[in-house]
Design an enzyme around this catalytic site. Structure first.
Site, PDB file in Angstrom:
ATOM      1  N   SER A 287       0.419  -6.133  -7.609  1.00  0.00           N
ATOM      2  CA  SER A 287       1.527  -5.245  -7.248  1.00  0.00           C
ATOM      3  C   SER A 287       1.834  -4.293  -8.397  1.00  0.00           C
ATOM      4  CB  SER A 287       2.759  -6.075  -6.898  1.00  0.00           C
ATOM      5  OG  SER A 287       3.248  -6.679  -8.079  1.00  0.00           O
ATOM      6  N   LYS A 288       2.808  -3.437  -8.152  1.00  0.00           N
ATOM      7  CA  LYS A 288       3.169  -2.391  -9.118  1.00  0.00           C
ATOM      8  C   LYS A 288       3.399  -2.938 -10.523  1.00  0.00           C
ATOM      9  CE  LYS A 288       4.131   1.466  -6.489  1.00  0.00           C
ATOM     10  NZ  LYS A 288       2.722   1.824  -6.265  1.00  0.00           N
ATOM     11  N   ARG A 289       3.970  -4.159 -10.604  1.00  0.00           N
ATOM     12  CA  ARG A 289       4.296  -4.646 -11.947  1.00  0.00           C
ATOM     13  C   ARG A 289       3.032  -4.932 -12.772  1.00  0.00           C
ATOM     14  NH1 ARG A 289       4.286 -10.473 -12.018  1.00  0.00           N
ATOM     15  NH2 ARG A 289       3.849 -11.110  -9.883  1.00  0.00           N
TER      16      ARG A 289
END
Ligand code: GLU
Length: 521
Positions: A287-289
């Site tokens: 994911s984005k993180r």
């Protein structure tokens, strides 16, 4: 249906009827296997971005199609407003084009089995919905969607499988007609088998069995007329003559449902292959993180499409010779689903950065400069072409991504840059350094500005060091801090030559002054 496939199936049927036809069937099979037209589709929802996982799916579809002289088809699955992002399909098309995966048929270029946007194919889903209804393989469901949603949530909470209780399955025709006349909205459900199991033959993970108990009478067309993903997908894969459905593992559980739809419509199913998941290094969902996830972000961070496509190919596939750096053409030459691993691939930031650095250094200098220019312009740096080439030659080994170029080169464009704090403090402690910097200036001053090149600068510095009985490093280190503000970087004499005589001397004076005033205070 794919004509070659039809011929092959026809031959298989013949085998049982005509004695001695076995050989003929085998020959025909060989011949049609050879000419079978491979058609593979990538079917994204227009979410407004091309996620790296989807890009990998598209890539494997493309590699497979190209390795089998097949067609690569782009279909936009845009009937679900929740999966339709504001940016729409454009970033997806741009991302694919940027990676160099050209498609043969798609919404922008048409093709023989279009339209290629599902929202433009609603009449087809309704037509096949009616076929299912009239053949008795489906039925109208009048249950209230809100009530069913509540029940599903309750079942999930209670740890039960949230299936439909088939309440409308056995309603009589009369009752159905009454409900229809009363204007009660209804969806179309598939009448699914209630016992036994269904088998998915997967090109990557082999035979996978699903119990019919876990597949309820799922919805094909919602009461508002929108088809469900499974229905639209199965109808389209058939009508678009898709020979191989290659997609992410998250869709494996949809495949038995789609097989039931094929069966209800009397369509021969395509072959299926489900690609392994891509996990983050901590084995959670990527994911984005974990960094960039959309192709747009990779592009903005200065990854090269050559590196990304190479990296994505390694997420699940391996080259038979074990090499890790190869071109798409080479991957196509060796690609087969046999070499796709069924186990999850772990995303490795270090590896993609390493690959990017490799491709960056392999670019011809003018091409590297062309690609780096927008990144420099975004910082307000607009060097002339010849200067840009010289600058890129100096930093190409020191950057792994194009977006590192402005930072790596900033001191060529800025005058009042700050000094590296640690480096400054270290030099501050050296007695007599400001005087030594004056001596550096004195050694450089006689070189004519037009001859201020690496050879002349180096000669001047070496003879100064020899004269003073010191190591060249003793003057190189402070000079580096003076001209770049840093303690490390490209070859110092290259930097000085590129800055030119006047700027170099000014910067040496500036550091001498800064050290003197820091010592005083
Ligand atoms: N629209 C689906 C998705 O974006 C496609 C799934 C499939 O390839 O069948 O995940």
């Amino acid at each position: 249906m794919n004509r070659a496939l039809a011929a092959h199936r026809g031959a298989s049927k013949l085998r049982g009827l005509i004695p001695g036809a076995k050989l003929l069937a085998a020959c025909l099979k060989k011949a049609v296997t050879h000419v079978e037209q491979v058609r593979v589709r990538f079917a994204p929802s227009p979410t407004g971005e091309l996620h790296v996982g989807n890009a990998r799916t598209a890539l494997f579809c493309w590699l497979f199609a190209r390795s089998r002289q097949g067609r690569f088809i782009l279909r936009i699955e845009d009937t679900d407003p929740e999966r339709t992002g504001r940016g729409g399909e454009t970033p997806i098309l741009e991302g694919l084009a940027w990676l160099g995966m050209e498609w043969d048929e798609g919404p922008d270029r048409g093709g023989p089995v279009g339209p290629y946007r599902q929202s433009e194919r609603l009449a087809l889903y309704h037509q096949y919905g009616r076929q299912i209804l009239h053949s008795g393989r489906g039925y109208p469901c009048f249950c209230d969607p809100a009530v069913l949603a509540g029940r599903r949530a309750g079942a999930r909470e209670g740890g039960r499988v949230p299936g439909y209780d088939r309440k409308c399955r056995d309603r009589g025709e009369e009752e159905r007609a009454q409900l229809r006349t009363a204007g009660k909205p209804h969806a179309l459900r598939l009448k699914a088998p209630t016992g036994g199991h269904i088998v998915v033959e997967d090109g990557i993970r082999g035979t996978v069995r699903f119990s019919h108990e876990d597949l309820d009478d799922f919805i094909l067309v919602r009461s508002d007329g929108r088809p469900t993903y499974n229905f639209a997908c199965a109808v389209d894969d058939h009508l678009m003559e898709i020979s191989h459905v290659i997609r992410g593992e998250e869709h494996l559980s949809n495949t038995p449902r789609q097989l039931l739809i094929y069966e209800a419509l009397g369509f021969p199913p395509p072959r299926f292959a489900h690609l392994p998941m891509i996990l983050a290094p901590d084995r959670s969902k990527l994911s984005k993180r974990h960094g960039a996830t959309s192709l747009q972000e990779y592009r903005e961070q200065g990854y090269l499409p050559e590196a990304l496509i190479n990296y994505l190919t390694l997420l699940g596939w391996s080259h038979p010779d074990g090499v890790e750096i190869f071109s798409p053409a080479e991957a196509i030459a060796h690609f087969s689903l046999d070499r796709v691993s069924p186990s999850s691939s772990v995303y490795d930031d270090g590896k993609i950065t390493w690959l990017n650095g490799h491709y960056l250094r392999a670019l011809p200098l003018d091409e590297l400069a062309r690609r780096a220019r927008p990144f420099l312009l975004a910082r307000g740096y607009d060097p002339e072409e010849a200067r840009l080439l010289a600058l890129m030659a100096v930093v190409r080994d020191r950057i792994a991504r194009l977006n590192e170029a402005p930072d790596a080169l900033d001191y060529f464009f800025e005058t009042d840059f700050p000094y590296d704090e640690e480096g400054f403090a270290r030099h501050l402690g050296r007695d007599g350094l400001p005087d030594l910097l004056d001596a550096c200036r004195g050694a450089l001053a006689p070189i004519p500005a037009g001859d201020f090149n690496v050879v002349a600068i180096e000669a001047a510095y070496r003879s100064l060091a020899a004269e003073r009985g010191i190591r060249a490093a003793d003057i190189i280190h402070p000079t580096r801090l003076a001209v770049s503000g840093r303690t490390a970087g490209p070859g110092l004499f290259d930097i000085m030559a590129l800055l030119g005589k006047e700027t170099t001397l000014r910067r040496i004076d500036r550091l001498a002054r800064a050290l003197r005033s820091a010592r005083r205070s």
